[in-house]
Design a protein around this motif. Sequence first.
Motif, PDB file in Angstrom:
ATOM      1  N   GLY A  45       0.780  -1.231   0.000  1.00 22.87           N
ATOM      2  CA  GLY A  45       0.000   0.000   0.000  1.00 22.87           C
ATOM      3  C   GLY A  45       0.810   1.278   0.000  1.00 22.87           C
ATOM      4  O   GLY A  45       0.263   2.371  -0.086  1.00 22.87           O
ATOM      5  N   THR A  46       2.110   1.179   0.106  1.00 23.97           N
ATOM      6  CA  THR A  46       2.980   2.350   0.092  1.00 23.97           C
ATOM      7  C   THR A  46       3.614   2.480  -1.282  1.00 23.97           C
ATOM      8  O   THR A  46       4.100   1.505  -1.841  1.00 23.97           O
ATOM      9  CB  THR A  46       4.099   2.216   1.146  1.00 23.97           C
ATOM     10  N   LYS A  47       3.601   3.696  -1.838  1.00 21.81           N
ATOM     11  CA  LYS A  47       4.279   3.898  -3.121  1.00 21.81           C
ATOM     12  C   LYS A  47       5.548   4.706  -2.876  1.00 21.81           C
ATOM     13  O   LYS A  47       5.608   5.542  -1.971  1.00 21.81           O
ATOM     14  CB  LYS A  47       3.368   4.591  -4.130  1.00 21.81           C
ATOM     15  N   TYR A  48       6.552   4.400  -3.661  1.00 20.33           N
ATOM     16  CA  TYR A  48       7.808   5.131  -3.569  1.00 20.33           C
ATOM     17  C   TYR A  48       8.482   5.157  -4.936  1.00 20.33           C
ATOM     18  O   TYR A  48       8.292   4.260  -5.749  1.00 20.33           O
ATOM     19  CB  TYR A  48       8.735   4.528  -2.496  1.00 20.33           C
ATOM     20  N   PRO A  49       9.277   6.216  -5.180  1.00 27.72           N
ATOM     21  CA  PRO A  49       9.945   6.333  -6.481  1.00 27.72           C
ATOM     22  C   PRO A  49      11.125   5.375  -6.604  1.00 27.72           C
ATOM     23  O   PRO A  49      11.816   5.100  -5.622  1.00 27.72           O
ATOM     24  CB  PRO A  49      10.418   7.786  -6.514  1.00 27.72           C
ATOM     25  N   VAL A  50      11.308   4.894  -7.835  1.00 29.36           N
ATOM     26  CA  VAL A  50      12.445   4.037  -8.158  1.00 29.36           C
ATOM     27  C   VAL A  50      13.107   4.614  -9.409  1.00 29.36           C
ATOM     28  O   VAL A  50      12.436   4.955 -10.376  1.00 29.36           O
ATOM     29  CB  VAL A  50      12.007   2.581  -8.418  1.00 29.36           C
ATOM     30  N   ILE A  51      14.410   4.707  -9.361  1.00 22.47           N
ATOM     31  CA  ILE A  51      15.201   5.191 -10.491  1.00 22.47           C
ATOM     32  C   ILE A  51      15.893   3.986 -11.116  1.00 22.47           C
ATOM     33  O   ILE A  51      16.481   3.164 -10.406  1.00 22.47           O
ATOM     34  CB  ILE A  51      16.246   6.217 -10.023  1.00 22.47           C
ATOM     35  N   ILE A  52      15.801   3.871 -12.427  1.00 21.41           N
ATOM     36  CA  ILE A  52      16.463   2.798 -13.162  1.00 21.41           C
ATOM     37  C   ILE A  52      17.496   3.432 -14.091  1.00 21.41           C
ATOM     38  O   ILE A  52      17.164   4.334 -14.867  1.00 21.41           O
ATOM     39  CB  ILE A  52      15.465   1.968 -13.998  1.00 21.41           C
ATOM     40  N   ILE A  53      18.721   2.942 -14.000  1.00 21.58           N
ATOM     41  CA  ILE A  53      19.812   3.471 -14.824  1.00 21.58           C
ATOM     42  C   ILE A  53      20.349   2.361 -15.721  1.00 21.58           C
ATOM     43  O   ILE A  53      20.584   1.241 -15.251  1.00 21.58           O
ATOM     44  CB  ILE A  53      20.956   4.010 -13.936  1.00 21.58           C
ATOM     45  N   ALA A  54      20.534   2.688 -16.987  1.00 23.76           N
ATOM     46  CA  ALA A  54      21.185   1.803 -17.951  1.00 23.76           C
ATOM     47  C   ALA A  54      22.462   2.510 -18.393  1.00 23.76           C
ATOM     48  O   ALA A  54      22.417   3.678 -18.778  1.00 23.76           O
ATOM     49  CB  ALA A  54      20.271   1.559 -19.150  1.00 23.76           C
ATOM     50  N   ALA A  55      23.595   1.823 -18.296  1.00 28.77           N
ATOM     51  CA  ALA A  55      24.869   2.457 -18.663  1.00 28.77           C
ATOM     52  C   ALA A  55      25.796   1.434 -19.300  1.00 28.77           C
ATOM     53  O   ALA A  55      25.704   0.233 -19.020  1.00 28.77           O
ATOM     54  CB  ALA A  55      25.531   3.071 -17.428  1.00 28.77           C
ATOM     55  N   LEU A  56      26.667   1.928 -20.155  1.00 28.89           N
ATOM     56  CA  LEU A  56      27.659   1.086 -20.830  1.00 28.89           C
ATOM     57  C   LEU A  56      29.054   1.661 -20.621  1.00 28.89           C
ATOM     58  O   LEU A  56      29.252   2.868 -20.713  1.00 28.89           O
ATOM     59  CB  LEU A  56      27.378   1.029 -22.331  1.00 28.89           C
ATOM     60  N   ASN A  57      30.001   0.775 -20.356  1.00 28.04           N
ATOM     61  CA  ASN A  57      31.406   1.149 -20.283  1.00 28.04           C
ATOM     62  C   ASN A  57      32.113   0.335 -21.361  1.00 28.04           C
ATOM     63  O   ASN A  57      32.457  -0.832 -21.142  1.00 28.04           O
ATOM     64  CB  ASN A  57      31.971   0.852 -18.891  1.00 28.04           C
TER      65      ASN A  57
END
Length: 122
Positions: free
Chosen positions: A78-90
């Motif tokens: 019942g709790t919502k929270y933000p999530v950050i998704i990162i895609a990166a290449l080296n």
Amino acid sequence: MEFSLVETENVASFENDNVAVDIEIIPIEQESKKFRKNLKKGAKEIAKDFGLKKIKDGGKLLKVDNGYYVKGLDFDEGTKYPVIIIAALNYDKGIAYEISIDCYNLNETESNRIINSIKLVK
């Protein structure tokens, strides 16, 4: 900010009461073609796979030439929270990164500070 660290062969996880960070390291050749060709689409695919809702473009990472992030919402009991998704290449190291940042108790300013602090070690 203090974190607990959990590490496996290709994943490092950090967590405290405010934030959880998971960093998965994958050889580039094992990453999907969609991810390698378009990091924006790659980040969105990961967000969808995680079941995030209201996914929005974040933009390019400031300190990573080949990095892009999106923001979404997750729901837990019942709790919502933000999530950050990162895609990166080296490309120099032949590594792809899939990073998730669950912002349990962080405001937008603190979340952006985390995003803007990410850089690849040479």
